[in-house]
Scaffold this motif. Structure first.
Motif, mmCIF file in Angstrom:
data_model
loop_
_atom_site.group_PDB
_atom_site.id
_atom_site.type_symbol
_atom_site.label_atom_id
_atom_site.label_comp_id
_atom_site.label_asym_id
_atom_site.label_seq_id
_atom_site.Cartn_x
_atom_site.Cartn_y
_atom_site.Cartn_z
ATOM 1 N N TYR A 66 -1.354 2.850 -8.502
ATOM 2 C CA TYR A 66 -1.607 3.686 -7.331
ATOM 3 C C TYR A 66 -2.833 3.226 -6.554
ATOM 4 O O TYR A 66 -2.889 3.388 -5.332
ATOM 5 C CB TYR A 66 -1.740 5.152 -7.741
ATOM 6 C CG TYR A 66 -0.411 5.841 -7.922
ATOM 7 C CD1 TYR A 66 0.569 5.773 -6.933
ATOM 8 C CD2 TYR A 66 -0.127 6.553 -9.074
ATOM 9 C CE1 TYR A 66 1.794 6.393 -7.090
ATOM 10 C CE2 TYR A 66 1.098 7.192 -9.242
ATOM 11 C CZ TYR A 66 2.054 7.109 -8.241
ATOM 12 O OH TYR A 66 3.276 7.723 -8.396
ATOM 13 N N ARG A 67 -3.795 2.709 -7.242
ATOM 14 C CA ARG A 67 -4.959 2.161 -6.533
ATOM 15 C C ARG A 67 -4.525 1.019 -5.619
ATOM 16 O O ARG A 67 -4.973 0.911 -4.477
ATOM 17 C CB ARG A 67 -5.999 1.669 -7.540
ATOM 18 C CG ARG A 67 -6.852 2.779 -8.155
ATOM 19 C CD ARG A 67 -7.786 2.226 -9.194
ATOM 20 N NE ARG A 67 -8.670 3.261 -9.750
ATOM 21 C CZ ARG A 67 -9.131 3.258 -10.993
ATOM 22 N NH1 ARG A 67 -8.774 2.270 -11.824
ATOM 23 N NH2 ARG A 67 -9.932 4.209 -11.410
ATOM 24 N N LYS A 68 -3.657 0.183 -6.140
ATOM 25 C CA LYS A 68 -3.139 -0.912 -5.314
ATOM 26 C C LYS A 68 -2.302 -0.364 -4.164
ATOM 27 O O LYS A 68 -2.347 -0.884 -3.057
ATOM 28 C CB LYS A 68 -2.291 -1.861 -6.170
ATOM 29 C CG LYS A 68 -3.085 -2.603 -7.241
ATOM 30 C CD LYS A 68 -2.156 -3.439 -8.119
ATOM 31 C CE LYS A 68 -2.932 -4.117 -9.246
ATOM 32 N NZ LYS A 68 -2.028 -4.870 -10.166
ATOM 33 N N GLY A 69 -1.532 0.697 -4.443
ATOM 34 C CA GLY A 69 -0.689 1.285 -3.419
ATOM 35 C C GLY A 69 -1.475 1.985 -2.330
ATOM 36 O O GLY A 69 -0.994 2.132 -1.195
ATOM 37 N N LEU A 70 -2.695 2.410 -2.664
ATOM 38 C CA LEU A 70 -3.527 3.096 -1.679
ATOM 39 C C LEU A 70 -4.072 2.138 -0.625
ATOM 40 O O LEU A 70 -4.239 2.509 0.535
ATOM 41 C CB LEU A 70 -4.683 3.813 -2.383
ATOM 42 C CG LEU A 70 -5.640 4.622 -1.511
ATOM 43 C CD1 LEU A 70 -4.897 5.753 -0.803
ATOM 44 C CD2 LEU A 70 -6.782 5.185 -2.361
ATOM 45 N N ALA A 71 -4.324 0.919 -1.049
ATOM 46 C CA ALA A 71 -4.870 -0.077 -0.119
ATOM 47 C C ALA A 71 -3.832 -0.427 0.936
ATOM 48 O O ALA A 71 -2.719 -0.846 0.612
ATOM 49 C CB ALA A 71 -5.294 -1.329 -0.890
ATOM 50 N N ASP A 72 -4.195 -0.231 2.180
ATOM 51 C CA ASP A 72 -3.313 -0.568 3.312
ATOM 52 C C ASP A 72 -1.968 0.144 3.233
ATOM 53 O O ASP A 72 -0.932 -0.431 3.583
ATOM 54 C CB ASP A 72 -3.099 -2.089 3.389
ATOM 55 C CG ASP A 72 -4.396 -2.840 3.579
ATOM 56 O OD1 ASP A 72 -5.254 -2.337 4.332
ATOM 57 O OD2 ASP A 72 -4.560 -3.913 2.979
ATOM 58 N N ASN A 73 -1.964 1.388 2.756
ATOM 59 C CA ASN A 73 -0.726 2.157 2.728
ATOM 60 C C ASN A 73 -0.278 2.429 4.156
ATOM 61 O O ASN A 73 -1.006 3.043 4.943
ATOM 62 C CB ASN A 73 -0.944 3.478 1.981
ATOM 63 C CG ASN A 73 0.316 4.298 1.841
ATOM 64 O OD1 ASN A 73 0.735 4.947 2.792
ATOM 65 N ND2 ASN A 73 0.924 4.271 0.666
ATOM 66 N N SER A 74 0.910 1.987 4.505
ATOM 67 C CA SER A 74 1.358 2.064 5.894
ATOM 68 C C SER A 74 1.491 3.503 6.385
ATOM 69 O O SER A 74 1.184 3.803 7.543
ATOM 70 C CB SER A 74 2.697 1.330 6.058
ATOM 71 O OG SER A 74 3.686 1.902 5.225
ATOM 72 N N THR A 75 1.941 4.393 5.513
ATOM 73 C CA THR A 75 2.094 5.791 5.925
ATOM 74 C C THR A 75 0.745 6.430 6.212
ATOM 75 O O THR A 75 0.562 7.109 7.239
ATOM 76 C CB THR A 75 2.824 6.594 4.833
ATOM 77 O OG1 THR A 75 4.112 6.019 4.603
ATOM 78 C CG2 THR A 75 2.994 8.049 5.247
ATOM 79 N N LEU A 76 -0.206 6.223 5.330
ATOM 80 C CA LEU A 76 -1.531 6.799 5.519
ATOM 81 C C LEU A 76 -2.255 6.140 6.691
ATOM 82 O O LEU A 76 -2.910 6.814 7.489
ATOM 83 C CB LEU A 76 -2.352 6.656 4.233
ATOM 84 C CG LEU A 76 -1.812 7.430 3.018
ATOM 85 C CD1 LEU A 76 -2.622 7.112 1.774
ATOM 86 C CD2 LEU A 76 -1.821 8.932 3.294
ATOM 87 N N GLU A 77 -2.129 4.822 6.797
ATOM 88 C CA GLU A 77 -2.770 4.129 7.906
ATOM 89 C C GLU A 77 -2.199 4.589 9.239
ATOM 90 O O GLU A 77 -2.895 4.643 10.249
ATOM 91 C CB GLU A 77 -2.586 2.616 7.756
ATOM 92 C CG GLU A 77 -3.412 1.989 6.642
ATOM 93 C CD GLU A 77 -4.911 2.160 6.885
ATOM 94 O OE1 GLU A 77 -5.348 1.980 8.040
ATOM 95 O OE2 GLU A 77 -5.626 2.494 5.922
ATOM 96 N N GLY A 78 -0.927 4.951 9.223
ATOM 97 C CA GLY A 78 -0.275 5.401 10.448
ATOM 98 C C GLY A 78 -0.796 6.734 10.955
ATOM 99 O O GLY A 78 -0.559 7.104 12.114
ATOM 100 N N GLY A 117 5.430 9.045 -2.964
ATOM 101 C CA GLY A 117 6.601 8.747 -2.147
ATOM 102 C C GLY A 117 6.699 7.303 -1.724
ATOM 103 O O GLY A 117 7.789 6.789 -1.470
ATOM 104 N N SER A 118 5.548 6.630 -1.666
ATOM 105 C CA SER A 118 5.529 5.237 -1.211
ATOM 106 C C SER A 118 5.689 4.239 -2.340
ATOM 107 O O SER A 118 5.820 3.040 -2.095
ATOM 108 C CB SER A 118 4.213 4.943 -0.475
ATOM 109 O OG SER A 118 4.035 5.805 0.621
#
Length: 476
Positions: A224-236, A258-259
């Protein structure tokens, strides 16, 4: 006789839709349509579990969370004449739209809501003394996924809003909450599953399960730490009117879940953990299904005749074999599932025969000696072996079940009617393929027991998609 190794993997028999319960937030459109009176409000609220990990968390939930936080109630102040501000538990859509505009303009607090986090993690574990059948289809995967994603979301919030000693103190506080919640999951789950295995002749697994959970969740956190970096949904969300959601760690955690491109079970085994999270999940689901065979009021010495036991044993074996041949579990777990299936079938018969023997000794009824006659184990294994032979030949579990049921019904009708279980099993076989069915070609009847088996198998198969294991349930 009981070993199922070497059996070919089963194929889908029919596409039966899996049943999934959906939950409404108290502010949803569907909730509004049910009315705003007190009883409707309570009904809507009761559709959501009090345990946060049991529910999805959407933007709507985030809005409702902030709405409810606007209210306040302090019992001490109230008893001393203080004012209480209560929020409408079921605000209208228009009210929520206006409130959302406030959130978009003013935002929400950036600091961690420790009280809310503590509350959300409360009750996340398992009761170690509970029966194995109480483990739900996705209980384990949902809980560990929630814990790992929430940890990462809160950790990121702390690192982005604090520095120095304050940051170190808050990270320590987070770790303490995490370790406590992880302990509740690992202790309870390993206790339930380990106890069941020990009761069925499989020992030494409790500590392995515990260590695998601790290691697996740690690996999941790294994912999840890796998934948090540059997460497209959150960055959006950045720079938009919904940017306030980035400060809601529960929402960030839900986006991470979800991502995720891989299921909760993906972390591989480590040196200190013999099983993957998927292994542990599959094992728990499997023992839950086995345990359900002895669920109170489900089966007993009055209703469980030998032919039915043999048929249910074949379902146990076919599911274990499907798991063994899937790519979702390790070879080590495949061997343990084999051992568990064999151990349970033997122990189940021993326990049932002990109950029959005890009932014969009491013998208060005129016909109790014959009524509680000892099991004819050859009959059990004849039905089992006939069903499994069809499974080996066809690779189709439900076709094998049909053939096994036809064989079992014929054998059951030829048995002596002296035993209570035989007398009370007549309707089970008569209605197996549909009430009033004159032959076994009527298995499409919607009210048949066969349809329950079919739906159960469809749920099991659908749970295997994407490497997940859910709905492993042998009960009809």
């Amino acid at each position: 006789m009981m070993n199922i190794s070497g059996v070919s993997a089963a194929t889908n028999y029919a596409a039966v839709q899996s049943s999934r319960l959906t939950q409404l937030s108290s502010g949803s459109t569907a909730a509004k349509q049910e009315g705003t009176d007190f009883y409707s409000i309570q009904k809507n609220l009761l559709k959501r579990s009090l345990c946060a990990s049991d529910n999805d968390y959407t933007k709507e939930d985030a809005i409702m969370k902030q709405w409810n936080k606007q209210g306040s109630f302090n019992l001490y102040d109230y008893m001393n004449g203080g004012k209480v501000k209560l929020q409408d538990p079921n605000p209208s859509a228009e009210v929520l739209r206006e409130f959302e505009k406030q959130l978009q303009t003013s935002g929400i607090q950036k600091e961690v809501d420790w009280s809310g986090l503590t509350s959300d993690l409360r009750g996340i574990g398992f009761d170690a003394d509970a029966a194995a059948y109480t483990i739900g289809a996705d209980d384990f995967s949902r809980k560990v996924d929630y814990l790992a994603s929430r940890y990462v979301a809160v950790e990121d919030k702390i690192k982005s809003t604090t520095t120095g000693d304050t940051q170190a103190e808050q990270l320590k506080k987070l770790d303490e909450l995490y370790q406590s919640a992880l302990g509740e999951i690992a202790d309870g789950y390993s206790g339930i599953v380990g106890s069941f295995l020990e009761e069925n002749g499989v020992n030494g697994e409790r500590e392995k399960i515990y260590a695998s959970i601790v290691s697996g969740v740690g690996s999941k956190i790294e994912e999840y730490r890796k998934g948090l970096a540059d997460n497209s949904t959150l960055e959006g969300l950045r720079g938009t009117q919904d940017q306030w959601l980035l400060n809601d760690d529960a929402y960030v955690a839900s986006v991470l879940r979800g991502s995720a491109s891989t299921p909760v079970n993906s972390p591989a085994k480590s040196a200190d953990a013999p099983y993957t999270l998927n292994d542990v999940n599959a094992l728990g689901q499997y023992v839950s299904a086995l345990s359900a065979m002895e669920k109170p009021n489900n089966t007993n010495v009055y209703t469980m005749d030998e032919a039915r036991i043999g048929l249910d044993f074949s379902m146990i074996a076919m599911k274990a074999d499907t798991l063994r041949n899937s790519s979702s579990i390790s070879g080590t777990m495949a061997d343990l599932l084999q051992k568990t299936a064999d151990g349970f079938m033997k122990s189940f018969l021993d326990r049932l025969d002990s109950q029959l023997s005890a009932s014969r000794k009491v013998g208060v009824g005129v016909g109790d000696q014959a009524g509680f006659a000892a099991l004819d184990r050859n009959m059990v294994w004849n039905v089992y072996n006939q069903t499994m032979q069809h499974y080996r030949d066809s690779g189709d579990a439900m076709q094998a079940l049909i053939k096994g049921a036809e064989y079992g019904a014929a054998k059951a009708s030829a048995q002596s009617a002296g035993a209570y279980r035989h007398q009370n099993s007549v309707s089970y076989w008569t209605n197996f393929f549909g009430k009033g069915a004159s032959h076994f070609g009527a298995y499409e009847s919607s009210d048949s027991t066969f349809q329950k088996y079919l739906k159960d198998w469809a749920d099991f198969q659908s749970g295997l998609i994407g490497g997940e294991v859910a709905g492993v349930d042998v009960k009809a």
